[in-house]
Scaffold this motif. Structure first.
Motif, mmCIF file in Angstrom:
data_model
loop_
_atom_site.group_PDB
_atom_site.id
_atom_site.type_symbol
_atom_site.label_atom_id
_atom_site.label_comp_id
_atom_site.label_asym_id
_atom_site.label_seq_id
_atom_site.Cartn_x
_atom_site.Cartn_y
_atom_site.Cartn_z
ATOM 1 N N CYS A 81 7.086 -11.791 -1.402
ATOM 2 C CA CYS A 81 7.342 -11.210 -2.896
ATOM 3 C C CYS A 81 7.853 -10.186 -1.937
ATOM 4 N N TRP A 82 7.370 -9.007 -3.440
ATOM 5 C CA TRP A 82 8.315 -7.789 -2.894
ATOM 6 C C TRP A 82 7.420 -6.673 -2.705
ATOM 7 N N GLU A 83 6.312 -6.979 -3.023
ATOM 8 C CA GLU A 83 4.744 -6.001 -3.463
ATOM 9 C C GLU A 83 4.501 -6.196 -1.825
ATOM 10 N N ASP A 84 4.206 -7.446 -0.770
ATOM 11 C CA ASP A 84 3.997 -7.437 0.678
ATOM 12 C C ASP A 84 4.885 -6.335 1.107
ATOM 13 N N TYR A 85 5.923 -5.779 1.010
ATOM 14 C CA TYR A 85 6.669 -4.892 1.714
ATOM 15 C C TYR A 85 6.003 -3.330 1.068
ATOM 16 N N LEU A 86 5.063 -3.216 0.392
ATOM 17 C CA LEU A 86 4.312 -1.939 0.365
ATOM 18 C C LEU A 86 2.799 -1.887 0.824
ATOM 19 N N PRO A 87 2.476 -0.765 0.900
ATOM 20 C CA PRO A 87 1.244 -0.588 0.737
ATOM 21 C C PRO A 87 0.056 -1.073 -0.052
ATOM 22 N N PRO A 88 -1.380 -1.726 0.045
ATOM 23 C CA PRO A 88 -1.809 -2.276 -1.246
ATOM 24 C C PRO A 88 -1.508 -1.396 -2.614
ATOM 25 N N LEU A 89 -1.382 -1.852 -3.444
ATOM 26 C CA LEU A 89 -1.093 -1.190 -5.483
ATOM 27 C C LEU A 89 -1.993 -0.527 -5.082
ATOM 28 N N SER A 90 -2.920 -0.428 -5.873
ATOM 29 C CA SER A 90 -4.109 0.404 -6.848
ATOM 30 C C SER A 90 -3.993 0.018 -8.193
ATOM 31 N N PRO A 91 -5.068 0.166 -8.518
ATOM 32 C CA PRO A 91 -5.494 -0.280 -10.341
ATOM 33 C C PRO A 91 -4.412 0.133 -11.200
ATOM 34 N N ALA A 92 -4.467 1.280 -10.605
ATOM 35 C CA ALA A 92 -3.728 2.402 -11.272
ATOM 36 C C ALA A 92 -2.254 2.191 -11.740
ATOM 37 N N LEU A 93 -1.945 1.480 -10.759
ATOM 38 C CA LEU A 93 -0.143 1.620 -10.814
ATOM 39 C C LEU A 93 -0.141 -0.303 -11.143
ATOM 40 N N ARG A 94 -0.786 -0.639 -11.039
ATOM 41 C CA ARG A 94 -0.220 -2.439 -10.915
ATOM 42 C C ARG A 94 -0.548 -2.316 -12.850
ATOM 43 N N GLN A 95 -0.851 -1.448 -13.657
ATOM 44 C CA GLN A 95 -1.434 -1.023 -14.763
ATOM 45 C C GLN A 95 0.182 -0.488 -15.285
ATOM 46 N N LEU A 96 0.545 0.524 -14.146
ATOM 47 C CA LEU A 96 1.940 0.692 -14.370
ATOM 48 C C LEU A 96 3.205 0.163 -15.100
ATOM 49 N N ASP A 120 11.495 7.876 -2.260
ATOM 50 C CA ASP A 120 10.893 8.570 -1.938
ATOM 51 C C ASP A 120 9.389 8.137 -1.169
ATOM 52 N N THR A 121 9.134 7.726 0.143
ATOM 53 C CA THR A 121 7.402 7.133 0.089
ATOM 54 C C THR A 121 6.057 7.522 -0.414
ATOM 55 N N ALA A 122 6.075 8.296 -1.586
ATOM 56 C CA ALA A 122 4.660 9.295 -2.498
ATOM 57 C C ALA A 122 4.540 8.464 -2.953
ATOM 58 N N TRP A 123 5.240 6.943 -3.790
ATOM 59 C CA TRP A 123 4.816 6.878 -4.957
ATOM 60 C C TRP A 123 3.757 6.303 -4.745
ATOM 61 N N THR A 124 3.643 5.107 -3.726
ATOM 62 C CA THR A 124 2.415 4.600 -3.483
ATOM 63 C C THR A 124 0.571 5.759 -3.328
ATOM 64 N N GLU A 163 1.784 7.109 3.309
ATOM 65 C CA GLU A 163 1.966 6.111 2.978
ATOM 66 C C GLU A 163 3.295 5.286 3.833
ATOM 67 N N MET A 164 3.934 6.463 4.315
ATOM 68 C CA MET A 164 4.953 5.657 5.089
ATOM 69 C C MET A 164 3.739 4.722 6.519
ATOM 70 N N LEU A 165 3.274 5.412 6.808
ATOM 71 C CA LEU A 165 2.747 4.536 8.113
ATOM 72 C C LEU A 165 1.850 3.453 7.140
ATOM 73 N N HIS A 166 1.254 3.761 6.048
ATOM 74 C CA HIS A 166 0.919 2.524 5.410
ATOM 75 C C HIS A 166 1.902 1.420 5.117
ATOM 76 N N GLN A 167 2.459 2.076 4.807
ATOM 77 C CA GLN A 167 4.005 0.644 4.706
ATOM 78 C C GLN A 167 4.409 0.223 5.927
ATOM 79 N N VAL A 168 4.432 0.582 7.200
ATOM 80 C CA VAL A 168 4.872 0.009 8.378
ATOM 81 C C VAL A 168 4.106 -0.893 8.698
#
Length: 470
Positions: A449-464, A196-200, A56-61
C-alpha cells in the motif's frame, strides 16, 4: 575569495575520490551486510525545521528499506543540540572546516542522502551548498548511492553551478517542487518530483502545547496568533579570514560573526531593513490582536530567530517568546498547533502547523514559502520581507486570515493529504534508486500500500486523510 577557495578544495577532493575508486580503494556494499547511509545536513544548530525534516527522513528510510537492513549516520554540528533526536542513528560531528571530514567520512558509507532543504542555492551560504555538492559528489565518484532528498534549487553563483553540473549528473535529486526540477534540469541533474518530509512529524500531544501557553499567560479561550519572525537581511553568510582577524584583534565584526570564520551581512542598511521589517509586523499584528481579541506569541524556530522574536515581543507589550533554544522540536510544534492564526517567515513553521489546520500566511525571503502558498492556492496570503508597504499589506492579510479561516483550513487540509501521498512516492523513488545502484539489496516483496512507504501515521493524520484525502 574564501568561498571560492572552499569550492576549489572540495572540487579537488571529489576528483581525488574518483581516482582512488578507479584504483580500487574502498569496498562496495555486499549482500548480507547492513547498508551504511550517511545523512548530510545542517543539523545541530537548533533549527527546528532542519531537525524535523531529517527525523522523518530517517523514519521513512527505515520503513522503506527495513530497519534490519540499514545502519544510519547523521551529521550534527553540536551533539548537545541534537541529543534525543533521530532515534538510534549514529551522530557524527560536522566541523566548520568540513572538506577533510567529507573526504574521510563519506567513503565509510555505502551512500549519501543529502537532506538540507535549501540544497542548491547561494541565498544563505555558498559553503552550505558546497558541502552538499561535496557529499553527493564524493559518493557518486565512488559509484555509491547519491540522493538529494526533498531538495530545492535556486539562484547559484557560477562556480557552484559548475560544481553541480560536473559532480551531480549521477545523483538522483528528489525535489520539493517543479521549479527546482526545472532549475536542476538546466544543469543536467536527474530529478523526480517529491515534497518536504516534515508532513508526517508527530509532536507531543495538544495537552503539552495547551499547558505551555497557559503557563505563559493564555486564558485558554482567546484565539492565538503565532508570529515567527527572522532576521532576513543577515544572509548570505560568507567566509572571511580578514573579518576573523579583525574580530580577534579589535572586536570589529564580532557582532556579525556566525561561527569561526563565517560572518553574516552587517551594516547600517542591514539594520535599517530589519527595523522596517520588525516594525511593520509589530504595528499590524498589535492592531489585529486588539481588534480580534487574540493572544499573540512569538516563536523562534531557529536559535538565530530569538533576537527577532524578543524585539518583536517588546513592541507587542511583552508577548511570550518560545524559542528552539529552550524547547525541543516535539514541544515547539505542539505549541504551534494550538494556534488559530499564524504569520511566519519560517517555511517549516507553516509546514509543521498545517496538519493542525492553522490558518497561516507567509512573509518570505526566498522561493520556499512562495512555492508552498502557490501550491495551496493562497497566493493572496504571501508577502515579501522587503516590501515597502509591508505594514499595510500585512494588515490586509491578517484580516483575510480572520475572515477566511474555515475555507483556508479546507485548502490546507487538502494540501497536507496530497503531500502525504507525494512523500510516499518519494519512498518508492528512493527504493528504486537503491535497487538500481545495488541490485542485490533485499527490497520488500509482494503488493504494498502507498502508506507502507511512509512512517507510521498518527491518528490525527489518518483523520485528516479521511476528511480531506478524497
Amino acid at each position: 575569495m574564501m568561498d571560492l577557495l572552499l569550492e576549489l578544495w572540495v572540487s579537488g577532493l571529489v576528483e581525488a575520490s574518483k581516482l582512488t575508486w578507479m584504483f580500487g580503494a574502498g569496498e562496495p556494499w555486499r549482500p548480507g551486510e547492513k547498508m551504511r547511509l550517511l545523512f548530510a545536513g545542517h543539523n545541530g544548530t537548533r533549527n527546528t525545521g532542519a531537525d524535523v525534516r531529517v527525523h522523518e527522513m530517517l523514519h521513512q528510510v527505515r520503513r522503506v528499506l527495513g530497519e534490519q537492513n540499514v545502519d544510519l549516520t547523521v551529521m550534527t554540528q553540536n551533539f548537545d543540540f541534537t541529543r534525543g533526536y533521530f532515534g538510534d542513528a549514529r551522530q557524527v560531528k560536522l566541523p566548520d572546516v568540513f572538506p577533510p571530514f567529507l573526504f574521510r567520512e563519506v567513503p565509510r558509507h555505502h551512500g549519501v542522502v543529502a537532506c538540507e532543504g535549501s540544497m542548491f542555492k547561494s541565498k544563505f551560504a555558498n559553503a552550505l551548498t558546497t558541502m552538499m555538492v561535496g557529499s553527493l559528489g564524493i559518493a557518486a565518484a565512488r559509484n555509491r548511492l547519491s540522493v538529494g532528498y526533498g531538495a530545492e534549487a535556486g539562484k547559484m553563483d557560477h562556480m557552484l553551478e559548475w560544481m553541480v553540473e560536473r559532480y551531480c549528473p549521477h545523483t538522483l535529486v528528489i525535489t520539493r517542487n517543479e521549479e527546482s526540477r526545472t532549475r536542476l534540469g538546466e544543469l543536467n541533474v536527474p530529478t523526480e518530483l517529491g515534497t518536504d518530509t516534515a508532513w508526517t512529524f508527530e509532536p507531543l500531544g495538544p495537552e503539552y502545547g495547551h499547558k505551555a501557553l497557559t503557563d505563559a499567560g493564555w486564558d485558554g479561550k482567546k484565539p492565538i496568533l503565532v508570529l515567527c519572525p527572522i532576521h532576513p537581511f543577515l544572509w548570505p553568510v560568507k567566509a572571511s579570514v580578514g573579518k576573523l582577524i579583525a574580530a580577534k584583534i579589535s572586536g570589529y565584526y564580532a557582532d556579525s560573526q556566525y561561527r569561526s570564520f563565517y560572518f553574516f551581512q552587517s551594516g547600517r542598511e542591514v539594520d535599517a531593513a530589519f527595523e522596517r521589517y520588525i516594525g511593520a509586523i509589530a504595528r499590524s499584528s498589535r492592531l489585529f490582536a486588539e481588534r480580534h481579541g487574540a493572544f499573540p506569541i512569538c516563536v523562534a524556530m531557529e536559535r538565530l530567530d530569538t533576537i527577532a522574536c524578543k524585539r518583536l515581543a517588546e513592541r507587542l507589550g511583552g508577548a511570550p517568546v518560545f524559542s528552539s533554544d529552550d524547547y525541543n522540536m516535539f514541544q515547539l510544534v505542539s505549541i504551534l498547533r494550538q494556534a488559530t492564526w499564524m504569520v511566519s517567515s519560517r517555511y517549516h513553521a507553516i509546514v509543521t502547523s498545517m496538519p493542525g489546520l492553522v490558518a497561516s500566511a507567509g512573509i518570505t525571503m526566498d522561493e520556499r514559502i512562495r512555492n508552498l502558498m502557490r501550491e495551496r492556492g493562497h497566493e493572496h496570503l504571501l508577502l515579501d520581507v522587503d516590501d515597502a508597504e509591508l505594514e499595510m499589506k500585512l494588515s490586509e492579510v491578517l484580516e483575510s486570515l480572520a475572515r477566511e479561516t474555515e475555507s483556508l483550513r479546507e485548502g490546507i487540509g487538502r494540501t497536507v493529504a496530497r503531500n502525504l501521498r507525494t512523500m510516499a512516492r518519494m519512498g518508492i523513488y528512493f527504493e528504486e534508486e537503491v535497487q538500481r545502484r545495488y541490485p542485490d539489496f533485499p527490497i520488500r516483496q509482494g503488493n504494498a500500500c502507498w502508506e507502507d512507504y511512509l512512517p507510521p501515521l498518527s491518528p490525527a493524520l489518518r483523520q485528516l486523510l479521511e476528511t480531506y484525502g478524497k
